[in-house]
Design a protein around this motif. Structure first.
Motif, PDB file in Angstrom:
ATOM      1  N   THR A  36      27.243  88.339   3.203  1.00 39.31           N
ATOM      2  CA  THR A  36      26.335  88.280   2.249  1.00 39.31           C
ATOM      3  C   THR A  36      26.405  89.403   1.174  1.00 39.31           C
ATOM      4  OG1 THR A  36      24.706  87.703   4.052  1.00 39.31           O
ATOM      5  CG2 THR A  36      23.557  88.935   2.167  1.00 39.31           C
ATOM      6  N   ALA A  37      27.004  90.321   1.408  1.00 38.25           N
ATOM      7  CA  ALA A  37      27.280  91.570   0.300  1.00 38.25           C
ATOM      8  C   ALA A  37      28.077  91.156  -0.644  1.00 38.25           C
ATOM      9  CB  ALA A  37      27.805  92.807   1.230  1.00 38.25           C
ATOM     10  N   SER A  38      29.470  90.114   0.036  1.00 40.15           N
ATOM     11  CA  SER A  38      30.394  89.733  -1.068  1.00 40.15           C
ATOM     12  C   SER A  38      29.774  88.758  -1.733  1.00 40.15           C
ATOM     13  CB  SER A  38      31.518  89.306  -0.163  1.00 40.15           C
ATOM     14  OG  SER A  38      32.240  90.110   0.629  1.00 40.15           O
ATOM     15  N   ALA A  39      29.028  87.803  -1.424  1.00 34.97           N
ATOM     16  CA  ALA A  39      28.258  86.654  -1.983  1.00 34.97           C
ATOM     17  C   ALA A  39      27.562  87.285  -3.161  1.00 34.97           C
ATOM     18  CB  ALA A  39      27.709  85.756  -1.101  1.00 34.97           C
ATOM     19  N   SER A  40      26.590  88.311  -2.639  1.00 40.70           N
ATOM     20  CA  SER A  40      25.761  88.995  -3.502  1.00 40.70           C
ATOM     21  C   SER A  40      26.265  89.559  -4.907  1.00 40.70           C
ATOM     22  CB  SER A  40      25.066  89.984  -2.953  1.00 40.70           C
ATOM     23  OG  SER A  40      24.138  89.262  -1.830  1.00 40.70           O
ATOM     24  N   ILE A  41      27.452  90.273  -4.688  1.00 43.75           N
ATOM     25  CA  ILE A  41      28.054  90.821  -5.723  1.00 43.75           C
ATOM     26  C   ILE A  41      28.809  89.663  -6.643  1.00 43.75           C
ATOM     27  CG2 ILE A  41      30.371  91.982  -6.473  1.00 43.75           C
ATOM     28  CD1 ILE A  41      29.843  93.451  -3.704  1.00 43.75           C
ATOM     29  N   ALA A  42      29.086  88.678  -6.322  1.00 39.95           N
ATOM     30  CA  ALA A  42      29.765  87.636  -7.026  1.00 39.95           C
ATOM     31  C   ALA A  42      28.619  86.588  -7.812  1.00 39.95           C
ATOM     32  CB  ALA A  42      30.543  86.653  -6.336  1.00 39.95           C
ATOM     33  N   ALA A  43      27.627  86.338  -6.832  1.00 39.54           N
ATOM     34  CA  ALA A  43      26.744  85.191  -7.033  1.00 39.54           C
ATOM     35  C   ALA A  43      25.373  85.349  -7.030  1.00 39.54           C
ATOM     36  CB  ALA A  43      27.294  83.964  -6.683  1.00 39.54           C
ATOM     37  N   ALA A  44      24.615  86.219  -6.477  1.00 34.71           N
ATOM     38  CA  ALA A  44      23.311  86.759  -6.600  1.00 34.71           C
ATOM     39  C   ALA A  44      22.500  86.260  -7.768  1.00 34.71           C
ATOM     40  CB  ALA A  44      23.021  88.025  -6.213  1.00 34.71           C
ATOM     41  N   ALA A  45      21.243  85.524  -7.697  1.00 34.51           N
ATOM     42  CA  ALA A  45      20.429  85.088  -8.785  1.00 34.51           C
ATOM     43  C   ALA A  45      20.270  86.263  -9.692  1.00 34.51           C
ATOM     44  CB  ALA A  45      19.337  84.152  -8.291  1.00 34.51           C
ATOM     45  N   PHE A  46      19.858  85.754 -11.043  1.00 31.74           N
ATOM     46  CA  PHE A  46      19.407  86.730 -12.014  1.00 31.74           C
ATOM     47  C   PHE A  46      17.950  86.280 -11.996  1.00 31.74           C
ATOM     48  CE2 PHE A  46      19.418  87.672 -16.668  1.00 31.74           C
ATOM     49  CZ  PHE A  46      18.995  89.196 -16.566  1.00 31.74           C
ATOM     50  N   ASP A  47      17.195  86.874 -11.256  1.00 31.60           N
ATOM     51  CA  ASP A  47      15.876  86.332 -11.012  1.00 31.60           C
ATOM     52  C   ASP A  47      14.740  87.586 -10.957  1.00 31.60           C
ATOM     53  OD1 ASP A  47      16.341  87.924  -8.845  1.00 31.60           O
ATOM     54  OD2 ASP A  47      16.073  86.031  -7.463  1.00 31.60           O
ATOM     55  N   GLY A  48      15.300  89.002 -11.360  1.00 29.17           N
ATOM     56  CA  GLY A  48      14.409  89.831 -11.852  1.00 29.17           C
ATOM     57  C   GLY A  48      14.017  90.733 -10.240  1.00 29.17           C
ATOM     58  N   HIS A  49      14.845  90.114  -9.113  1.00 28.01           N
ATOM     59  CA  HIS A  49      14.584  90.728  -8.000  1.00 28.01           C
ATOM     60  C   HIS A  49      15.743  91.209  -7.282  1.00 28.01           C
ATOM     61  CE1 HIS A  49      10.147  89.459  -7.935  1.00 28.01           C
ATOM     62  NE2 HIS A  49      10.866  88.298  -8.284  1.00 28.01           N
ATOM     63  N   GLY A  50      15.851  92.512  -6.682  1.00 26.82           N
ATOM     64  CA  GLY A  50      17.059  93.034  -6.228  1.00 26.82           C
ATOM     65  C   GLY A  50      18.245  92.839  -7.138  1.00 26.82           C
ATOM     66  N   MET A  51      19.396  92.790  -6.475  1.00 26.75           N
ATOM     67  CA  MET A  51      20.492  92.730  -7.544  1.00 26.75           C
ATOM     68  C   MET A  51      20.857  91.374  -8.194  1.00 26.75           C
ATOM     69  SD  MET A  51      23.984  92.988  -4.870  1.00 26.75           S
ATOM     70  CE  MET A  51      24.936  92.505  -6.106  1.00 26.75           C
ATOM     71  N   MET A  52      21.690  91.322  -9.155  1.00 28.00           N
ATOM     72  CA  MET A  52      22.227  90.073  -9.344  1.00 28.00           C
ATOM     73  C   MET A  52      23.800  90.016  -9.684  1.00 28.00           C
ATOM     74  SD  MET A  52      21.891  90.477 -13.802  1.00 28.00           S
ATOM     75  CE  MET A  52      23.133  90.642 -14.718  1.00 28.00           C
ATOM     76  N   GLY A  53      24.244  88.824  -9.257  1.00 33.04           N
ATOM     77  CA  GLY A  53      25.783  88.481  -9.299  1.00 33.04           C
ATOM     78  C   GLY A  53      26.595  88.889 -10.636  1.00 33.04           C
ATOM     79  N   VAL A  54      27.800  88.941 -10.401  1.00 30.79           N
ATOM     80  CA  VAL A  54      28.527  89.114 -11.837  1.00 30.79           C
ATOM     81  C   VAL A  54      28.313  87.683 -12.413  1.00 30.79           C
ATOM     82  CG1 VAL A  54      30.655  89.488 -13.009  1.00 30.79           C
ATOM     83  CG2 VAL A  54      29.860  90.800 -11.055  1.00 30.79           C
ATOM     84  N   ALA A  55      28.618  86.640 -11.436  1.00 33.25           N
ATOM     85  CA  ALA A  55      28.608  85.189 -12.079  1.00 33.25           C
ATOM     86  C   ALA A  55      27.313  84.585 -11.515  1.00 33.25           C
ATOM     87  CB  ALA A  55      29.613  84.415 -11.516  1.00 33.25           C
ATOM     88  N   TYR A  56      26.067  85.146 -11.882  1.00 28.79           N
ATOM     89  CA  TYR A  56      25.007  84.687 -11.394  1.00 28.79           C
ATOM     90  C   TYR A  56      24.578  83.218 -11.645  1.00 28.79           C
ATOM     91  CZ  TYR A  56      23.277  85.748 -16.261  1.00 28.79           C
ATOM     92  OH  TYR A  56      23.063  85.730 -17.600  1.00 28.79           O
ATOM     93  N   ASP A  57      24.981  82.702 -12.659  1.00 26.55           N
ATOM     94  CA  ASP A  57      24.871  81.075 -12.436  1.00 26.55           C
ATOM     95  C   ASP A  57      25.628  80.191 -11.850  1.00 26.55           C
ATOM     96  OD1 ASP A  57      22.506  81.304 -14.194  1.00 26.55           O
ATOM     97  OD2 ASP A  57      23.824  81.219 -15.983  1.00 26.55           O
ATOM     98  N   SER A  58      26.587  80.732 -11.129  1.00 27.33           N
ATOM     99  CA  SER A  58      27.506  79.997 -10.355  1.00 27.33           C
ATOM    100  C   SER A  58      26.902  79.379  -9.082  1.00 27.33           C
ATOM    101  CB  SER A  58      28.727  80.768  -9.896  1.00 27.33           C
ATOM    102  OG  SER A  58      28.360  82.065  -8.966  1.00 27.33           O
ATOM    103  N   ILE A  59      27.433  78.359  -8.754  1.00 27.77           N
ATOM    104  CA  ILE A  59      26.931  77.669  -7.537  1.00 27.77           C
ATOM    105  C   ILE A  59      27.910  77.313  -6.438  1.00 27.77           C
ATOM    106  CG2 ILE A  59      25.376  76.262  -8.926  1.00 27.77           C
ATOM    107  CD1 ILE A  59      27.332  74.040  -8.754  1.00 27.77           C
ATOM    108  N   ASP A  60      27.597  77.178  -5.085  1.00 28.00           N
ATOM    109  CA  ASP A  60      28.528  77.019  -4.185  1.00 28.00           C
ATOM    110  C   ASP A  60      28.941  75.645  -4.186  1.00 28.00           C
ATOM    111  OD1 ASP A  60      29.577  78.014  -1.560  1.00 28.00           O
ATOM    112  OD2 ASP A  60      28.473  76.498  -0.709  1.00 28.00           O
ATOM    113  N   PRO A  61      30.365  75.193  -3.741  1.00 31.09           N
ATOM    114  CA  PRO A  61      30.785  74.013  -3.903  1.00 31.09           C
ATOM    115  C   PRO A  61      29.783  72.760  -3.425  1.00 31.09           C
ATOM    116  CG  PRO A  61      32.388  75.414  -3.007  1.00 31.09           C
ATOM    117  CD  PRO A  61      31.277  76.103  -3.242  1.00 31.09           C
ATOM    118  N   ASN A  62      29.630  71.909  -3.836  1.00 30.03           N
ATOM    119  CA  ASN A  62      28.866  70.560  -3.372  1.00 30.03           C
ATOM    120  C   ASN A  62      29.868  69.352  -2.992  1.00 30.03           C
ATOM    121  OD1 ASN A  62      26.396  71.517  -3.360  1.00 30.03           O
ATOM    122  ND2 ASN A  62      26.137  71.493  -5.481  1.00 30.03           N
TER     123      ASN A  62
END
Length: 93
Positions: free
Chosen positions: A67-93
Motif C-alpha cells: 500500500t505504501a509503495s502504490a501510494s507513493i507512485a499512484a495515490a489519487a490527487f483528490d485533496g485527501h491524504g497524500m497524492m502519488g507522483v503519477a496520480y493519474d496512472s492506472i493499474d493494468p486492465n
C-alpha cells in the motif's frame, strides 16, 4: 511521448514542473508485485479485479508495504491524504 524529469543536485525530482507540463501519469499503467494493497479511496476504481488472480485469494495488504509503495507512485490527487507522483496512472486492465 515519454517525458523525462531531471533530478536536482539532491537527487529529488521536480514534480510540480512536471505536472505543469502535463506529466501526471495519464495513460500510464503500473503493476505492483508486493504485499497487497489496502482498499482505500485513493485507488477506487483503479485496480484491475484480475489482480487478485496474481495474488491468489486476496489483495489485502497485511504488512502495509504494498500500500505504501502504490501510494507513493499512484495515490489519487483528490485533496485527501497524500497524492502519488503519477496520480493519474492506472493499474493494468
Amino acid at each position: 511521448t515519454r517525458k523525462n524529469i531531471a533530478l536536482d543536485r539532491r537527487g529529488l525530482g521536480k514534480p510540480i514542473g512536471a505536472y505543469e507540463r502535463g506529466a501526471t501519469g495519464t495513460g500510464v499503467k503500473i503493476a505492483f508485485l508486493d504485499t497487497g494493497i489496502a482498499n482505500l479511496a485513493e485507488f477506487a476504481g483503479r485496480i484491475d479485479p484480475a489482480s487478485k488472480d496474481m495474488a491468489g485469494v486476496s489483495l489485502d495488504d497485511t504488512r502495509g508495504h504494498g500500500t505504501a509503495s502504490a501510494s507513493i507512485a499512484a495515490a489519487a490527487f483528490d485533496g485527501h491524504g497524500m497524492m502519488g507522483v503519477a496520480y493519474d496512472s492506472i493499474d493494468p486492465n
